[in-house]
Design a protein around this motif. Sequence first.
Motif, PDB file in Angstrom:
ATOM      1  N   ALA A  17      29.979 -61.465 -48.455  1.00 15.64           N
ATOM      2  CA  ALA A  17      28.689 -60.870 -48.818  1.00 15.64           C
ATOM      3  C   ALA A  17      28.844 -59.934 -50.001  1.00 15.64           C
ATOM      4  N   ARG A  18      29.872 -59.099 -49.969  1.00 11.80           N
ATOM      5  CA  ARG A  18      30.102 -58.126 -51.039  1.00 11.80           C
ATOM      6  C   ARG A  18      30.444 -58.835 -52.349  1.00 11.80           C
ATOM      7  N   ASP A  19      31.233 -59.905 -52.258  1.00 11.30           N
ATOM      8  CA  ASP A  19      31.673 -60.621 -53.461  1.00 11.30           C
ATOM      9  C   ASP A  19      30.509 -61.079 -54.335  1.00 11.30           C
ATOM     10  N   LEU A  20      29.415 -61.539 -53.716  1.00 12.90           N
ATOM     11  CA  LEU A  20      28.310 -62.094 -54.509  1.00 12.90           C
ATOM     12  C   LEU A  20      27.104 -61.175 -54.607  1.00 12.90           C
ATOM     13  N   SER A  21      27.110 -60.061 -53.883  1.00 13.96           N
ATOM     14  CA  SER A  21      25.986 -59.134 -53.928  1.00 13.96           C
ATOM     15  C   SER A  21      25.684 -58.763 -55.390  1.00 13.96           C
ATOM     16  N   PRO A  22      24.418 -58.733 -55.863  1.00 13.65           N
ATOM     17  CA  PRO A  22      23.181 -58.780 -55.074  1.00 13.65           C
ATOM     18  C   PRO A  22      22.667 -60.192 -54.762  1.00 13.65           C
ATOM     19  N   LEU A  23      23.482 -61.230 -54.974  1.00 14.45           N
ATOM     20  CA  LEU A  23      23.049 -62.568 -54.580  1.00 14.45           C
ATOM     21  C   LEU A  23      23.472 -62.821 -53.132  1.00 14.45           C
ATOM     22  N   GLU A  24      22.716 -63.667 -52.467  1.00 11.39           N
ATOM     23  CA  GLU A  24      23.055 -63.998 -51.082  1.00 11.39           C
ATOM     24  C   GLU A  24      24.262 -64.926 -51.027  1.00 11.39           C
ATOM     25  N   ASN A  25      25.011 -64.784 -49.951  1.00 16.02           N
ATOM     26  CA  ASN A  25      26.138 -65.674 -49.706  1.00 16.02           C
ATOM     27  C   ASN A  25      26.075 -66.073 -48.238  1.00 16.02           C
ATOM     28  N   GLY A  26      26.777 -67.133 -47.878  1.00 17.11           N
ATOM     29  CA  GLY A  26      26.692 -67.546 -46.476  1.00 17.11           C
ATOM     30  C   GLY A  26      27.619 -68.686 -46.174  1.00 17.11           C
ATOM     31  N   GLY A  27      27.421 -69.280 -45.006  1.00 16.31           N
ATOM     32  CA  GLY A  27      28.269 -70.380 -44.584  1.00 16.31           C
ATOM     33  C   GLY A  27      27.997 -70.747 -43.133  1.00 16.31           C
ATOM     34  N   ILE A  28      29.056 -71.176 -42.459  1.00 15.10           N
ATOM     35  CA  ILE A  28      28.880 -71.652 -41.084  1.00 15.10           C
ATOM     36  C   ILE A  28      29.761 -70.877 -40.114  1.00 15.10           C
ATOM     37  N   LEU A  29      29.343 -70.893 -38.852  1.00 16.65           N
ATOM     38  CA  LEU A  29      30.050 -70.214 -37.772  1.00 16.65           C
ATOM     39  C   LEU A  29      30.734 -71.244 -36.889  1.00 16.65           C
ATOM     40  N   LEU A  30      32.008 -70.986 -36.582  1.00 17.12           N
ATOM     41  CA  LEU A  30      32.771 -71.899 -35.730  1.00 17.12           C
ATOM     42  C   LEU A  30      33.261 -71.157 -34.497  1.00 17.12           C
ATOM     43  N   GLY A  31      33.298 -71.875 -33.388  1.00 18.88           N
ATOM     44  CA  GLY A  31      33.763 -71.257 -32.146  1.00 18.88           C
ATOM     45  C   GLY A  31      33.474 -72.169 -30.980  1.00 18.88           C
ATOM     46  N   TRP A  32      33.165 -71.572 -29.840  1.00 21.79           N
ATOM     47  CA  TRP A  32      32.856 -72.411 -28.701  1.00 21.79           C
ATOM     48  C   TRP A  32      31.760 -71.801 -27.838  1.00 21.79           C
ATOM     49  N   ARG A  33      31.256 -72.601 -26.950  1.00 14.20           N
ATOM     50  CA  ARG A  33      30.223 -72.188 -26.004  1.00 14.20           C
ATOM     51  C   ARG A  33      30.887 -71.923 -24.668  1.00 14.20           C
ATOM     52  N   SER A  34      30.519 -70.805 -24.036  1.00 19.20           N
ATOM     53  CA  SER A  34      31.043 -70.476 -22.716  1.00 19.20           C
ATOM     54  C   SER A  34      29.828 -70.211 -21.830  1.00 19.20           C
ATOM     55  N   GLY A  35      29.386 -71.227 -21.122  1.00 21.46           N
ATOM     56  CA  GLY A  35      28.111 -71.121 -20.416  1.00 21.46           C
ATOM     57  C   GLY A  35      27.019 -70.887 -21.432  1.00 21.46           C
ATOM     58  N   GLU A  36      26.227 -69.829 -21.224  1.00 17.20           N
ATOM     59  CA  GLU A  36      25.176 -69.485 -22.178  1.00 17.20           C
ATOM     60  C   GLU A  36      25.734 -68.732 -23.386  1.00 17.20           C
ATOM     61  N   ASP A  37      26.905 -68.118 -23.225  1.00 19.85           N
ATOM     62  CA  ASP A  37      27.466 -67.294 -24.298  1.00 19.85           C
ATOM     63  C   ASP A  37      28.022 -68.141 -25.429  1.00 19.85           C
ATOM     64  N   ARG A  38      28.140 -67.484 -26.588  1.00 16.00           N
ATOM     65  CA  ARG A  38      28.789 -68.115 -27.736  1.00 16.00           C
ATOM     66  C   ARG A  38      29.926 -67.205 -28.190  1.00 16.00           C
ATOM     67  N   VAL A  39      31.053 -67.824 -28.538  1.00 18.27           N
ATOM     68  CA  VAL A  39      32.202 -67.048 -28.997  1.00 18.27           C
ATOM     69  C   VAL A  39      32.544 -67.507 -30.419  1.00 18.27           C
ATOM     70  N   ILE A  40      32.304 -66.626 -31.386  1.00 15.98           N
ATOM     71  CA  ILE A  40      32.543 -66.968 -32.796  1.00 15.98           C
ATOM     72  C   ILE A  40      33.936 -66.495 -33.177  1.00 15.98           C
TER      73      ILE A  40
END
Length: 158
Positions: A17-40
């Motif tokens: 985020a800091r690298d491209l500020s004031p432009l937006e930056n982003g991507g994807i989240l990886l992890g797993w599902r544990s019941g209803e919870d999410r672990v990133i």
Amino acid sequence: MTVWLSSPVMRSMSEFARDLSPLENGGILLGWRSGEDRVIVDLRGPGPRALHGRHCFLPDHEWQVAEIESAFEASAGDLDYLGDWHSHPDGVAKMSDLDSATLLRIARRVSAPLMLIVAGSETEWTPQCWKGQVVRPLIRRRLVATPQELKIFDPPSV
Ligand SMILES: [Zn+2]
């Protein structure tokens, strides 16, 4: 449902985020599902063909799909795609109309995806996370985005 966000992933998002500020930056989240919870536990950045604006971010979709597949294979199916993340430089961590449209598009393919937004500047970034669900009224599909409880955790060192 609680979203567990590992501290190295939070640090990495802040750096992207800091690298491209004031432009937006982003991507994807990886992890797993544990019941209803999410672990990133991992993330990817924007990809080489992403578009970065002051108030919009369009990820490099083809690159992301390839990254999701290779992460899935490298982890023997452990790491899965959980949703998208992006920054709001000098803004607030709130879903814009464009963000809702993006989350609706993801929710048509993936069950209950996450949208995580980091807002702030320099080294101070605050995360907020939403879960998207498609509801089907009679006429047309609509997105319901619910804010999720977010907890940052320190993963055990390897
Ligand atoms: Zn946004």
